[in-house]
Design a protein around this motif. Structure first.
Motif, PDB file in Angstrom:
ATOM      1  N   ALA B 229       0.866  -1.174   0.000  1.00 36.98           N
ATOM      2  CA  ALA B 229       0.000   0.000   0.000  1.00 36.98           C
ATOM      3  C   ALA B 229       0.905   1.226   0.000  1.00 36.98           C
ATOM      4  CB  ALA B 229      -0.894   0.001   1.235  1.00 36.98           C
ATOM      5  N   VAL B 230       0.513   2.244  -0.734  1.00 38.81           N
ATOM      6  CA  VAL B 230       1.396   3.397  -0.858  1.00 38.81           C
ATOM      7  C   VAL B 230       0.894   4.547   0.005  1.00 38.81           C
ATOM      8  CG1 VAL B 230       2.398   2.891  -3.077  1.00 38.81           C
ATOM      9  CG2 VAL B 230       0.145   3.946  -2.956  1.00 38.81           C
ATOM     10  N   GLY B 231       1.799   5.428   0.374  1.00 35.70           N
ATOM     11  CA  GLY B 231       1.451   6.500   1.302  1.00 35.70           C
ATOM     12  C   GLY B 231       0.916   7.735   0.598  1.00 35.70           C
ATOM     13  N   PHE B 232       1.076   7.786  -0.697  1.00 34.42           N
ATOM     14  CA  PHE B 232       0.664   8.978  -1.421  1.00 34.42           C
ATOM     15  C   PHE B 232      -0.022   8.540  -2.705  1.00 34.42           C
ATOM     16  CE2 PHE B 232       1.056  12.349  -4.435  1.00 34.42           C
ATOM     17  CZ  PHE B 232       0.877  13.507  -3.695  1.00 34.42           C
ATOM     18  N   LEU B 233      -1.280   8.908  -2.858  1.00 34.68           N
ATOM     19  CA  LEU B 233      -2.019   8.442  -4.025  1.00 34.68           C
ATOM     20  C   LEU B 233      -2.985   9.537  -4.430  1.00 34.68           C
ATOM     21  CD1 LEU B 233      -1.741   5.660  -5.350  1.00 34.68           C
ATOM     22  CD2 LEU B 233      -3.841   4.982  -4.213  1.00 34.68           C
ATOM     23  N   ALA B 234      -3.056   9.822  -5.692  1.00 38.11           N
ATOM     24  CA  ALA B 234      -3.920  10.916  -6.150  1.00 38.11           C
ATOM     25  C   ALA B 234      -5.130  10.395  -6.913  1.00 38.11           C
ATOM     26  CB  ALA B 234      -3.129  11.893  -7.004  1.00 38.11           C
ATOM     27  N   PHE B 235      -5.472   9.139  -6.690  1.00 37.48           N
ATOM     28  CA  PHE B 235      -6.716   8.632  -7.287  1.00 37.48           C
ATOM     29  C   PHE B 235      -7.291   7.540  -6.388  1.00 37.48           C
ATOM     30  CE2 PHE B 235      -3.150   6.345  -9.133  1.00 37.48           C
ATOM     31  CZ  PHE B 235      -3.490   5.042  -8.927  1.00 37.48           C
ATOM     32  N   THR B 236      -8.557   7.235  -6.569  1.00 42.59           N
ATOM     33  CA  THR B 236      -9.169   6.160  -5.789  1.00 42.59           C
ATOM     34  C   THR B 236      -9.144   4.886  -6.626  1.00 42.59           C
ATOM     35  OG1 THR B 236     -11.332   6.742  -6.657  1.00 42.59           O
ATOM     36  CG2 THR B 236     -10.728   7.696  -4.538  1.00 42.59           C
ATOM     37  N   PRO B 237      -9.120   3.708  -5.976  1.00 41.22           N
ATOM     38  CA  PRO B 237      -9.115   2.461  -6.747  1.00 41.22           C
ATOM     39  C   PRO B 237     -10.402   2.336  -7.574  1.00 41.22           C
ATOM     40  CG  PRO B 237      -8.653   2.044  -4.420  1.00 41.22           C
ATOM     41  CD  PRO B 237      -9.085   3.461  -4.526  1.00 41.22           C
ATOM     42  N   GLN B 238     -10.251   1.925  -8.810  1.00 40.92           N
ATOM     43  CA  GLN B 238     -11.425   1.703  -9.659  1.00 40.92           C
ATOM     44  C   GLN B 238     -11.726   0.219  -9.823  1.00 40.92           C
ATOM     45  OE1 GLN B 238     -13.245   4.380 -10.697  1.00 40.92           O
ATOM     46  NE2 GLN B 238     -11.765   5.447  -9.413  1.00 40.92           N
ATOM     47  N   SER B 239     -10.734  -0.632  -9.549  1.00 33.41           N
ATOM     48  CA  SER B 239     -10.958  -2.074  -9.606  1.00 33.41           C
ATOM     49  C   SER B 239     -10.113  -2.733  -8.531  1.00 33.41           C
ATOM     50  CB  SER B 239     -10.576  -2.627 -10.984  1.00 33.41           C
ATOM     51  OG  SER B 239      -9.189  -2.891 -11.016  1.00 33.41           O
ATOM     52  N   VAL B 240     -10.345  -4.018  -8.331  1.00 31.03           N
ATOM     53  CA  VAL B 240      -9.628  -4.721  -7.266  1.00 31.03           C
ATOM     54  C   VAL B 240      -8.138  -4.841  -7.571  1.00 31.03           C
ATOM     55  CG1 VAL B 240     -11.625  -6.030  -6.510  1.00 31.03           C
ATOM     56  CG2 VAL B 240     -10.141  -6.971  -8.292  1.00 31.03           C
ATOM     57  N   MET B 241      -7.728  -4.557  -8.818  1.00 28.08           N
ATOM     58  CA  MET B 241      -6.321  -4.696  -9.172  1.00 28.08           C
ATOM     59  C   MET B 241      -5.559  -3.381  -9.062  1.00 28.08           C
ATOM     60  SD  MET B 241      -6.097  -7.845  -9.482  1.00 28.08           S
ATOM     61  CE  MET B 241      -4.377  -7.950  -9.988  1.00 28.08           C
ATOM     62  N   ASP B 242      -6.255  -2.302  -8.646  1.00 30.58           N
ATOM     63  CA  ASP B 242      -5.595  -0.998  -8.566  1.00 30.58           C
ATOM     64  C   ASP B 242      -4.766  -0.867  -7.288  1.00 30.58           C
ATOM     65  OD1 ASP B 242      -6.567  -0.223 -10.942  1.00 30.58           O
ATOM     66  OD2 ASP B 242      -8.194   1.025 -10.150  1.00 30.58           O
ATOM     67  N   PRO B 243      -3.746  -0.033  -7.344  1.00 32.21           N
ATOM     68  CA  PRO B 243      -3.014   0.268  -6.107  1.00 32.21           C
ATOM     69  C   PRO B 243      -3.892   1.063  -5.154  1.00 32.21           C
ATOM     70  CG  PRO B 243      -2.173   1.575  -7.940  1.00 32.21           C
ATOM     71  CD  PRO B 243      -3.189   0.644  -8.517  1.00 32.21           C
ATOM     72  N   PHE B 244      -3.493   1.080  -3.899  1.00 30.90           N
ATOM     73  CA  PHE B 244      -4.374   1.704  -2.903  1.00 30.90           C
ATOM     74  C   PHE B 244      -3.551   2.245  -1.745  1.00 30.90           C
ATOM     75  CE2 PHE B 244      -4.246  -1.408   0.589  1.00 30.90           C
ATOM     76  CZ  PHE B 244      -3.498  -2.384  -0.018  1.00 30.90           C
ATOM     77  N   THR B 245      -4.203   3.079  -0.960  1.00 32.16           N
ATOM     78  CA  THR B 245      -3.666   3.465   0.332  1.00 32.16           C
ATOM     79  C   THR B 245      -4.799   3.361   1.342  1.00 32.16           C
ATOM     80  OG1 THR B 245      -2.453   5.126   1.560  1.00 32.16           O
ATOM     81  CG2 THR B 245      -4.151   5.929   0.039  1.00 32.16           C
ATOM     82  N   VAL B 246      -4.475   3.411   2.621  1.00 31.28           N
ATOM     83  CA  VAL B 246      -5.522   3.289   3.641  1.00 31.28           C
ATOM     84  C   VAL B 246      -5.336   4.384   4.688  1.00 31.28           C
ATOM     85  CG1 VAL B 246      -5.991   0.837   3.380  1.00 31.28           C
ATOM     86  CG2 VAL B 246      -4.104   1.594   4.838  1.00 31.28           C
ATOM     87  N   LEU B 247      -6.359   4.588   5.495  1.00 36.13           N
ATOM     88  CA  LEU B 247      -6.345   5.680   6.473  1.00 36.13           C
ATOM     89  C   LEU B 247      -5.121   5.660   7.392  1.00 36.13           C
ATOM     90  CD1 LEU B 247     -10.147   5.805   7.368  1.00 36.13           C
ATOM     91  CD2 LEU B 247      -8.814   7.596   6.245  1.00 36.13           C
ATOM     92  N   PRO B 248      -4.822   4.545   8.056  1.00 34.32           N
ATOM     93  CA  PRO B 248      -3.698   4.594   9.000  1.00 34.32           C
ATOM     94  C   PRO B 248      -2.391   4.957   8.300  1.00 34.32           C
ATOM     95  CG  PRO B 248      -4.910   2.534   9.229  1.00 34.32           C
ATOM     96  CD  PRO B 248      -5.438   3.212   8.023  1.00 34.32           C
ATOM     97  N   LEU B 249      -2.246   4.476   7.075  1.00 34.01           N
ATOM     98  CA  LEU B 249      -1.007   4.725   6.347  1.00 34.01           C
ATOM     99  C   LEU B 249      -0.907   6.205   5.962  1.00 34.01           C
ATOM    100  CD1 LEU B 249       1.274   2.946   5.551  1.00 34.01           C
ATOM    101  CD2 LEU B 249       0.197   2.567   3.343  1.00 34.01           C
ATOM    102  N   GLN B 250      -2.038   6.768   5.541  1.00 37.43           N
ATOM    103  CA  GLN B 250      -2.080   8.186   5.194  1.00 37.43           C
ATOM    104  C   GLN B 250      -1.772   9.042   6.427  1.00 37.43           C
ATOM    105  OE1 GLN B 250      -3.098   9.718   1.881  1.00 37.43           O
ATOM    106  NE2 GLN B 250      -1.786  11.028   3.118  1.00 37.43           N
ATOM    107  N   ILE B 251      -2.341   8.634   7.547  1.00 40.40           N
ATOM    108  CA  ILE B 251      -2.100   9.370   8.796  1.00 40.40           C
ATOM    109  C   ILE B 251      -0.610   9.325   9.138  1.00 40.40           C
ATOM    110  CG2 ILE B 251      -2.525   9.341  11.283  1.00 40.40           C
ATOM    111  CD1 ILE B 251      -5.350   8.195  10.531  1.00 40.40           C
ATOM    112  N   TYR B 252      -0.047   8.132   9.013  1.00 39.97           N
ATOM    113  CA  TYR B 252       1.363   7.976   9.339  1.00 39.97           C
ATOM    114  C   TYR B 252       2.222   8.829   8.404  1.00 39.97           C
ATOM    115  CZ  TYR B 252       5.944   6.010  10.010  1.00 39.97           C
ATOM    116  OH  TYR B 252       7.271   5.878  10.258  1.00 39.97           O
ATOM    117  N   SER B 253       1.839   8.828   7.135  1.00 40.11           N
ATOM    118  CA  SER B 253       2.649   9.573   6.182  1.00 40.11           C
ATOM    119  C   SER B 253       2.620  11.079   6.481  1.00 40.11           C
ATOM    120  CB  SER B 253       2.188   9.241   4.754  1.00 40.11           C
ATOM    121  OG  SER B 253       1.860  10.395   4.036  1.00 40.11           O
TER     122      SER B 253
END
Lengths: 260, 295
Positions: B229-253
């Protein structure tokens, strides 16, 4: 030396019969070579002190012992001459012919209607469900008390009503035999009396085997009584002779309240 | 009155006074212990709300992360967490319930069953980072699912399944045997007993356990870092194969940024995460109460 007492069963033969039936729980022998016959449309009471094997014996007739881990059955149990423990017999099928009412009222946490309808539904009943539910509740002498509240929870009923609901639920799958495991022991005297009256009515159409701790109850409602002690069938015969003129000393001691 | 007995209402003896004092000390200690949890949650809430409430607005919820703190939002992380939550629930719930039903209703009591049971109990205690490594090896590399939401959800499913299985088993075990006997006595097959009586009665308990397990999963960070999961992402996942980030990771970043302007963002993110968790827990409580009242 085991003494076998027998009774007249008439020309059509017995509804139920055991021959040298023994039941083990692991190493423990709960029922010890019991042989007896239950005539059609009669009430047979199984009496004896706690732990004598009467409930275990009762549960052989609808193969409920199959559900107990480590239980093992030896000997024969026959229903109209058919071996209930033959490998071709499906215990699920057996229980549709031989219904059971338990010690404590155990309605499902559903509506009164759904309690009665559950059995027919799982057995692929294709007729008029409303009519069957009504008929079953009428037979169990409960209809007048619940006709206006069929959608209410079964838990809203009193203990005695719940037990009659359980009887109605059993009747709804149209069994031929009713097994009753101390059906009134958790009820007050008035509710008990209603159950006894009901049993008296039901025996016109059903063969009933009932386990009871209550000696007066056995004397009042049953045609035949079997006395069991430590897994053995001590004496079996017409109820009045068991209670007034028992042949075995232990039977007399038990029915007169000197032990047990 | 018996000779030697003090009358009722006489002044208490030293012994009586001492045991009453002991009782009060014990009751007070227990009350204090119970208060620790509430107090720390209260302190946490006050602290993050003080820091983050000013940044919590619609723009924050709908905006993407940015290197300019005033434009930064949590949209990608919130969407990622919800994606992950839904996928994890879809994967872990049916598998766990089926496993619990097998163990409680079907499995013979032998060493195989005991081995499975022991394993599940042990897996529930395995640190989440270990699941992350497993997820990286198995899903990201082995099955070539890459650093996708699906990899993350599968990894989190492994993490929560032992907990859901065990709580489902408990709920199934809590169904009285008299109910099973009643159903069997009517000529029900094992499947009909399970489907018609056991599962409906156990379901509120199963759902409660599932929601509590999932709310733990929502807060997980370590295994998701492992599966990418990446800490910086400028789009939301559109399918299950897309990269993603999550709340705790964003908070940590945000927290790990040197610029102080990002700190309120982290606090606002924590508020969002807590709101999500408390909502889930409230849902679990409602389900439990419904089960108690006999639904």
């Amino acid at each position: 030396m085991t003494t076998i007492y027998d009774i007249e069963v008439g020309e059509e033969g017995p509804a139920l019969e055991t021959r040298d039936l023994s039941v083990f729980y692991g190493e423990t022998m709960a029922v010890d070579h019991v042989s007896f016959r239950v005539p059609e449309r009669s009430v047979v009471a199984l009496i004896g002190p706690s732990g004598c094997g009467k409930s275990t014996l009762l549960r052989c007739f609808n193969r409920m012992n199959d559900l107990v881990r480590g239980a093992r059955v030896e000997g024969a149990v026959e229903f109209h001459g058919q071996d209930l423990y033959a490998p071709t017999i499906d215990p699920v099928e057996v229980r549709r012919h031989i219904g059971m009412v338990f010690q404590k009222p155990n309605p499902f946490p559903k509506s009164i209607y759904d309690n009665v309808a559950f059995g027919p539904r799982i057995n692929n009943f294709r007729g008029d469900e409303d009519a069957l539910v009504e008929a079953s509740l009428r037979r169990a002498a409960l209809w007048d008390e619940v006709r206006d509240r069929l959608e209410e929870s079964a838990y809203s009923l009193s203990g005695g009503q719940q037990q009659r609901l359980c009887i109605a639920r059993t009747l709804a799958v149209t069994p031929e035999v009713l097994l009753m495991d101390e059906p009134a022991s958790a009820l007050d005297p008035i509710a008990t009396q209603r159950i006894e009256e009901l049993i008296y009515e039901l025996k016109k159409d059903y063969t009933i085997v009932i386990v009871t701790h209550n000696m007066q109850q056995a004397a009042r409602i049953s045609d035949y009584t079997a006395f069991l002690y430590m897994g053995k069938l001590i004496e079996y015969g017409p109820t009045d002779s068991i209670f007034t003129n028992p042949r075995e000393e232990r039977t007399e001691a038990y029915v007169t309240g000197r032990f047990g | 009155m018996r000779p030697g007995r003090a009358p009722l209402g006489a002044s208490p003896s030293a012994f009586d006074r001492a045991r009453r004092t002991k009782g009060r000390i014990f009751a007070f200690t227990c009350a204090a212990a119970a208060f620790v949890g509430v107090a720390s949650l209260g302190a946490l809430l006050v602290d993050v709300i003080a820091d983050g409430a000013s940044r919590l607005d619609l723009a924050f919820l709908t905006g993407f992360a940015s290197r300019f703190p005033e434009r930064s939002g949590i949209r990608a992380a919130l969407a990622g967490s919800v994606w992950l939550l839904v996928l994890t629930a879809l994967i872990s719930f049916p598998l766990s319930v089926a496993a619990a039903i097998h163990l409680e209703e079907y499995a013979p009591r032998n060493w195989v069953t005991r081995a499975i049971q022991t394993n599940i109990a042990n897996l529930a205690g395995v640190p989440s980072i270990v699941y992350g490594i497993l997820g990286l090896a198995l899903f990201v590399r082995g099955l070539r699912l890459e650093r996708s939401v699906l990899s993350g959800a599968l990894t989190l499913s492994l993490l929560v399944m032992p907990v859901i299985i065990m709580s489902a088993q408990e709920a199934i075990r809590a169904v009285p045997s008299t109910i099973r006997e009643a159903a069997y006595g009517l000529g029900a097959t094992r499947w009909q007993v399970v489907r018609g009586q056991v599962l409906p009665m156990a379901m509120p308990g199963i759902l409660t356990g599932t929601i509590l397990a999932l709310s733990r999963a929502v807060g997980e960070t370590a295994p998701l870092i492992m599966v990418g999961a990446v800490g910086f992402l400028a789009f939301t996942p559109q399918s299950v194969m897309d990269p993603f980030t999550v709340l705790p990771l964003q908070i940590y970043s945000w927290i790990s940024r040197p610029q102080e302007e990002f700190q309120p963002l982290a606090a606002a993110g924590i508020i969002v995460l807590l709101a999500l968790l408390l909502t889930m827990n409230a849902f679990a409580i409602v389900l439990r109460n419904r089960a108690r009242s006999g639904g």
